[in-house]
Design a protein around this motif. Structure first.
Motif, PDB file in Angstrom:
ATOM      1  N   SER A   3     -27.031  33.370 -51.019  1.00  0.00           N
ATOM      2  CA  SER A   3     -28.046  32.329 -50.962  1.00  0.00           C
ATOM      3  C   SER A   3     -28.967  32.628 -49.803  1.00  0.00           C
ATOM      4  O   SER A   3     -28.550  33.184 -48.786  1.00  0.00           O
ATOM      5  CB  SER A   3     -27.407  30.951 -50.776  1.00  0.00           C
ATOM      6  N   THR A   5     -30.440  30.350 -48.180  1.00  0.00           N
ATOM      7  CA  THR A   5     -30.307  29.227 -47.253  1.00  0.00           C
ATOM      8  C   THR A   5     -29.019  29.372 -46.461  1.00  0.00           C
ATOM      9  O   THR A   5     -27.954  29.566 -47.037  1.00  0.00           O
ATOM     10  CB  THR A   5     -30.298  27.894 -48.014  1.00  0.00           C
ATOM     11  N   LEU A   7     -25.664  28.485 -44.251  1.00  0.00           N
ATOM     12  CA  LEU A   7     -24.695  27.405 -44.169  1.00  0.00           C
ATOM     13  C   LEU A   7     -24.953  26.628 -42.890  1.00  0.00           C
ATOM     14  O   LEU A   7     -25.038  27.206 -41.812  1.00  0.00           O
ATOM     15  CB  LEU A   7     -23.275  27.966 -44.149  1.00  0.00           C
ATOM     16  N   TYR A  31     -21.005  29.144 -40.205  1.00  0.00           N
ATOM     17  CA  TYR A  31     -21.949  28.038 -40.213  1.00  0.00           C
ATOM     18  C   TYR A  31     -22.796  28.032 -38.947  1.00  0.00           C
ATOM     19  O   TYR A  31     -22.294  28.320 -37.851  1.00  0.00           O
ATOM     20  CB  TYR A  31     -21.213  26.702 -40.290  1.00  0.00           C
ATOM     21  N   ASN A  78     -25.428  21.311 -45.196  1.00  0.00           N
ATOM     22  CA  ASN A  78     -24.653  21.110 -46.423  1.00  0.00           C
ATOM     23  C   ASN A  78     -23.298  20.488 -46.113  1.00  0.00           C
ATOM     24  O   ASN A  78     -22.582  20.068 -47.029  1.00  0.00           O
ATOM     25  CB  ASN A  78     -24.459  22.413 -47.191  1.00  0.00           C
ATOM     26  N   LYS A 129     -31.497  23.430 -52.039  1.00  0.00           N
ATOM     27  CA  LYS A 129     -31.427  24.527 -51.064  1.00  0.00           C
ATOM     28  C   LYS A 129     -30.001  25.017 -50.853  1.00  0.00           C
ATOM     29  O   LYS A 129     -29.795  26.120 -50.349  1.00  0.00           O
ATOM     30  CB  LYS A 129     -32.038  24.081 -49.742  1.00  0.00           C
ATOM     31  N   HIS A 130     -29.029  24.178 -51.207  1.00  0.00           N
ATOM     32  CA  HIS A 130     -27.627  24.576 -51.060  1.00  0.00           C
ATOM     33  C   HIS A 130     -26.939  24.634 -52.424  1.00  0.00           C
ATOM     34  O   HIS A 130     -25.768  24.275 -52.558  1.00  0.00           O
ATOM     35  CB  HIS A 130     -26.904  23.595 -50.146  1.00  0.00           C
ATOM     36  N   HIS A 133     -23.694  26.396 -52.312  1.00  0.00           N
ATOM     37  CA  HIS A 133     -22.821  26.068 -51.192  1.00  0.00           C
ATOM     38  C   HIS A 133     -22.072  24.760 -51.457  1.00  0.00           C
ATOM     39  O   HIS A 133     -22.572  23.900 -52.180  1.00  0.00           O
ATOM     40  CB  HIS A 133     -23.639  25.885 -49.908  1.00  0.00           C
ATOM     41  N   LYS A 135     -21.040  21.021 -50.662  1.00  0.00           N
ATOM     42  CA  LYS A 135     -21.795  19.921 -50.048  1.00  0.00           C
ATOM     43  C   LYS A 135     -20.830  18.775 -49.807  1.00  0.00           C
ATOM     44  O   LYS A 135     -20.298  18.201 -50.762  1.00  0.00           O
ATOM     45  CB  LYS A 135     -22.966  19.507 -50.952  1.00  0.00           C
TER      46      LYS A 135
END
Length: 239
Positions: A3, A5, A7, A31, A78, A129-130, A133, A135
């Motif tokens: 991704s 974006t 973390l 992260y 996220n 955007k996540h 990922h 959430k």
């Protein structure tokens, strides 16, 4: 999972036990971590590898401003961990009306401002955007909402956590099919009650590991109770 974006995690209520341990573990897992507190030591926090954010959890505008700062510096989170708490006993432990009114107002505000933090978090969760990922929004809870003894000693924490648990439960149920996790996470003793306080004060790493597992699990109870061995409490009736 690739991704563009990064973390991003935002830990609200950054302190030496749970907040510090959760932030550290998330950083270890790649992260970018923002940590929010009333009066952050910005230089120290930056040296530790975090983005410091000034936030007063009793004020709605402060929470919104803190999210704006995180979004601008790191991008939308996220993962959000809501960890602030106030515990002050009434002056007379037999009379909850002797809790100072200012304290009562503050604990109600911290509890109800979970709603504000979730509203802000959802902007990023739902932005796309996540997409690849996890959430998750996790509130550090306690067992008081399920405790019928109603001890005046815990009156301030009780009020705060009852409010938080109801808000989290509503959002968890509303998002059961969306892939968004909302969890009220509670460390309990082996009997399901309040854990020994001295052990709670050393439980940061345990909370961090359990939160990491919750962040990366696709489903499960929103009222999640875990014991001092890090395992889910067996056979309890969820809120």
């Amino acid at each position: 999972m690739p991704s563009s974006t990064p973390l991003v995690a935002f830990v609200i209520g950054f302190g030496p036990n749970i907040g510090d341990s959760v932030a550290s573990l998330l950083k270890e897992h790649g992260y970018a971590v923002a940590v929010g507190s009333r009066n952050p030591d910005a230089d120290k926090v930056r040296k530790e590898g975090y983005f410091p954010v000034k936030v007063e959890a009793t004020r709605q505008a402060s929470i919104s401003a803190a999210f704006a700062a995180v979004n601008a510096e790191l991008g939308p989170p996220n993962v959000v961990v809501y960890n602030p708490a106030i515990h002050q006993e009434p002056t007379d432990l037999s009379d909850p009306s002797t809790l100072p009114l200012d304290t009562f107002n503050d604990v109600v505000a911290i509890g109800s401002n979970v709603f504000v933090a979730i509203q802000e978090a959802l902007k990023g969760f739902r932005s796309g955007k996540h997409e690849n990922h996890p959430k998750a929004f996790i509130v550090t809870g306690n067992i008081l909402p399920a405790d019928n003894t109603l001890s005046p000693f815990y009156f301030s924490l009780d009020i705060q956590k009852v409010i938080e648990s109801r808000i989290v439960g509503q959002f968890a149920r509303a998002n059961e099919k969306t892939g968004l996790r909302f969890v009220y996470a509670t460390l309990v003793g082996d009997d399901g009650g309040i854990p020994p306080y001295d052990l709670f004060l050393k439980s940061g790493d345990l909370h961090a590991q359990v939160y990491w597992e919750l962040i990366n699990s696709k489903n499960g109870l929103w009222d999640y109770r875990f014991t001092l061995d890090g395992k889910k409490l067996a056979n309890y009736v969820s809120l």
